[in-house]
Scaffold this motif. Structure first.
Motif, PDB file in Angstrom:
ATOM      1  N   LEU A   1       8.044  -1.544   4.555  1.00  0.00           N
ATOM      2  CA  LEU A   1       8.396  -0.869   3.306  1.00  0.00           C
ATOM      3  C   LEU A   1       7.209  -0.871   2.354  1.00  0.00           C
ATOM      4  CD1 LEU A   1      11.951  -2.343   2.528  1.00  0.00           C
ATOM      5  CD2 LEU A   1      11.350  -0.311   3.856  1.00  0.00           C
ATOM      6  N   PRO A   2       7.119   0.137   1.473  1.00  0.00           N
ATOM      7  CA  PRO A   2       6.132   0.060   0.393  1.00  0.00           C
ATOM      8  C   PRO A   2       6.458  -1.133  -0.490  1.00  0.00           C
ATOM      9  CG  PRO A   2       7.676   1.853   0.003  1.00  0.00           C
ATOM     10  CD  PRO A   2       7.957   1.348   1.386  1.00  0.00           C
TER      11      PRO A   2
ATOM     12  N   ASP B   1       4.108  -2.410   4.013  1.00  0.00           N
ATOM     13  CA  ASP B   1       2.996  -1.549   4.393  1.00  0.00           C
ATOM     14  C   ASP B   1       1.806  -1.888   3.501  1.00  0.00           C
ATOM     15  OD1 ASP B   1       1.176   0.477   4.875  1.00  0.00           O
ATOM     16  OD2 ASP B   1       2.674   2.067   4.931  1.00  0.00           O
ATOM     17  N   PRO B   2       0.733  -2.491   4.041  1.00  0.00           N
ATOM     18  CA  PRO B   2      -0.388  -2.898   3.196  1.00  0.00           C
ATOM     19  C   PRO B   2      -1.149  -1.732   2.572  1.00  0.00           C
ATOM     20  CG  PRO B   2      -0.966  -3.134   5.512  1.00  0.00           C
ATOM     21  CD  PRO B   2       0.497  -2.782   5.468  1.00  0.00           C
ATOM     22  N   ASP B   3      -0.905  -0.528   3.054  1.00  0.00           N
ATOM     23  CA  ASP B   3      -1.561   0.645   2.483  1.00  0.00           C
ATOM     24  C   ASP B   3      -0.737   1.292   1.381  1.00  0.00           C
ATOM     25  OD1 ASP B   3      -3.770   0.469   4.219  1.00  0.00           O
ATOM     26  OD2 ASP B   3      -2.647   1.472   5.810  1.00  0.00           O
ATOM     27  N   ARG B   4       0.450   0.722   1.111  1.00  0.00           N
ATOM     28  CA  ARG B   4       1.301   1.294   0.046  1.00  0.00           C
ATOM     29  C   ARG B   4       1.762   0.171  -0.889  1.00  0.00           C
ATOM     30  NH1 ARG B   4       5.754   5.472   1.765  1.00  0.00           N
ATOM     31  NH2 ARG B   4       6.412   3.877   3.248  1.00  0.00           N
ATOM     32  N   ILE B   5       0.797  -0.468  -1.513  1.00  0.00           N
ATOM     33  CA  ILE B   5       1.065  -1.511  -2.497  1.00  0.00           C
ATOM     34  C   ILE B   5       0.828  -0.933  -3.886  1.00  0.00           C
ATOM     35  CG2 ILE B   5       0.395  -3.771  -3.392  1.00  0.00           C
ATOM     36  CD1 ILE B   5      -0.498  -4.519  -0.575  1.00  0.00           C
TER      37      ILE B   5
ATOM     38  N   PRO C   1      -7.643  -6.005  -1.651  1.00  0.00           N
ATOM     39  CA  PRO C   1      -6.651  -5.088  -1.057  1.00  0.00           C
ATOM     40  C   PRO C   1      -6.617  -3.747  -1.783  1.00  0.00           C
ATOM     41  CG  PRO C   1      -5.717  -7.280  -1.319  1.00  0.00           C
ATOM     42  CD  PRO C   1      -7.037  -7.297  -2.023  1.00  0.00           C
ATOM     43  N   GLY C   2      -6.485  -2.689  -1.015  1.00  0.00           N
ATOM     44  CA  GLY C   2      -6.333  -1.385  -1.622  1.00  0.00           C
ATOM     45  C   GLY C   2      -5.008  -1.282  -2.362  1.00  0.00           C
ATOM     46  N   VAL C   3      -5.018  -0.597  -3.486  1.00  0.00           N
ATOM     47  CA  VAL C   3      -3.820  -0.429  -4.306  1.00  0.00           C
ATOM     48  C   VAL C   3      -3.513   1.057  -4.383  1.00  0.00           C
ATOM     49  CG1 VAL C   3      -2.831  -0.738  -6.592  1.00  0.00           C
ATOM     50  CG2 VAL C   3      -4.276  -2.528  -5.618  1.00  0.00           C
ATOM     51  N   LEU C   4      -2.282   1.413  -4.060  1.00  0.00           N
ATOM     52  CA  LEU C   4      -1.891   2.818  -4.044  1.00  0.00           C
ATOM     53  C   LEU C   4      -1.713   3.374  -5.446  1.00  0.00           C
ATOM     54  CD1 LEU C   4      -0.954   5.282  -2.340  1.00  0.00           C
ATOM     55  CD2 LEU C   4       1.357   4.329  -2.453  1.00  0.00           C
TER      56      LEU C   4
ATOM     57  N   ARG D   1       7.158  10.354  -6.230  1.00  0.00           N
ATOM     58  CA  ARG D   1       6.106  11.323  -5.926  1.00  0.00           C
ATOM     59  C   ARG D   1       4.893  10.647  -5.301  1.00  0.00           C
ATOM     60  NH1 ARG D   1       6.220  13.334 -10.562  1.00  0.00           N
ATOM     61  NH2 ARG D   1       4.342  12.466 -11.534  1.00  0.00           N
ATOM     62  N   LEU D   2       4.514   9.493  -5.854  1.00  0.00           N
ATOM     63  CA  LEU D   2       3.350   8.773  -5.333  1.00  0.00           C
ATOM     64  C   LEU D   2       3.591   8.324  -3.887  1.00  0.00           C
ATOM     65  CD1 LEU D   2       0.562   7.502  -6.128  1.00  0.00           C
ATOM     66  CD2 LEU D   2       1.824   5.406  -6.684  1.00  0.00           C
TER      67      LEU D   2
END
Length: 336
Positions: free
Chosen positions: A95-96, A167-171, A196-199, A329-330
């Motif tokens: 999950l995000p 999901d580490p790409d949707r934080i 970490p990348g932040v969405l 939306r994001l």
């Protein structure tokens, strides 16, 4: 006939939304007592005893949510950090994640009390996991301790995404008031440390500027429950001897940032009748000038924390819907 007095723009303050004005009048002046160095400890004790703190069983809500308290490694040389993990029961797959930093002027609040609203408004309808951070509070812990707690928790969470089911790409980092300032600082810090990348960053009436020098911080002091006395007290509690320093890092007060490039998309909201208005508007403008993405909402007639004071007011409902639309939306744009 006598000459009428000339109007000065300094005479004017934005009127409160009518529904909010009724609530503020009913609360009276006692609820808007200034925080001072002399009463700070008493204010902390009062908040700790009065603020609802749901248990894990309360938050599970009869099985609708999976809830656990996690103790994870803290920053180097610091104590472990508590994360309160909550997610809707049922949805499979990663999950995000909404990585949430609570408000409380850096001196109050806790990771548990904010969760009922977050789970109801975002986690359930958007199928998001939530981690709420129990960071250390000032003045017992001063900058950079609270921010380093938040960063340590973010590092651990991204590194343990598989076991957390996220999901580490949707934080998305998020927070309100002091928590909004911490979320903005965390986005800056993670960018600069290669973390970490932040969405996205969801900043609700964020506390960004230690200087108290904007027009709104001066003109709107004392309106709607926050004033310059409280503002100065809590920033001094957080910064200690660094309060007022010309070279204060942007991670301590994000309004000090001179480079806002490369940041994740931001949602920034503030009320037209609160002290943080101008610093929050300026932060959104600086992101745009750096080529970034920011969605700014200035809610007319809103005071600080208006949706908590009057949750059923039409303005509060509009604000909640706007935040949820941005999050939806994001997440849709992330392509998963």
């Amino acid at each position: 006939m006598g000459r009428s007095r000339e109007f000065s723009p300094l005479d004017a303050t934005p009127p409160f939304d009518p529904e909010l004005a009724v609530v503020l009048e009913a609360l009276g002046k006692e609820s808007r007592e200034s925080i001072t160095p002399d009463n700070l400890a008493a204010m902390q004790e009062r908040d700790a005893s009065a603020r609802p703190r749901p248990t894990a069983d309360d938050l599970r809500d009869g099985g609708r949510f999976e809830v656990a308290e996690l103790c994870v490694p803290g920053p180097p040389g610091g104590p472990d950090v508590t994360l309160v993990s909550a997610r809707p029961a049922g949805p499979a797959g990663p999950l995000p994640l909404l990585y949430y930093l609570h408000g409380g002027a850096m001196i109050m609040g806790n990771a548990w009390s904010v969760l009922p609203r977050i789970l109801r408004e975002w986690a359930l309808p958007l199928e998001m996991a939530v981690l709420s951070v129990e960071y250390r509070l000032a003045p017992q812990a001063q900058y950079p301790a609270p921010l380093e707690d938040c960063y340590a928790g973010l590092l651990w969470s991204a590194g343990h995404a598989a076991e957390l089911g996220i999901d580490p790409d949707r934080i998305i980092v998020a927070g309100k008031s002091a928590g909004g300032g911490l979320a903005a600082a965390l986005a800056l810090l993670s960018r600069d440390r290669g973390g970490p990348g932040v969405l996205g960053q969801l900043l609700l009436c964020p506390m960004l500027d230690d200087r108290g020098s904007t027009f709104s911080s001066r003109r709107l002091s004392g309106l709607g429950g926050w004033d310059l006395t409280s503002h100065e007290t809590v920033w001094k509690a957080l910064l200690g001897d660094r309060y007022g320093a010309a070279d204060l890092p942007c991670y301590a007060a994000p309004s000090r940032a001179t480079d806002l490039s490369g940041l994740p998309p931001a949602y920034i909201e503030v009320g037209s009748a609160e002290m943080f208005r101008d610093e929050d508007m300026a932060y959104a403008n600086a992101i745009w000038q750096a080529g970034g993405r920011a969605e700014l909402h200035v809610w007319p007639g809103a005071c600080h924390g208006f949706d908590g004071l009057a949750p059923q007011a039409a303005l509060s409902r509009d604000a909640r819907e706007a935040r949820t639309r941005w999050l939806r939306r994001l997440l849709a744009q992330s392509g998963r």
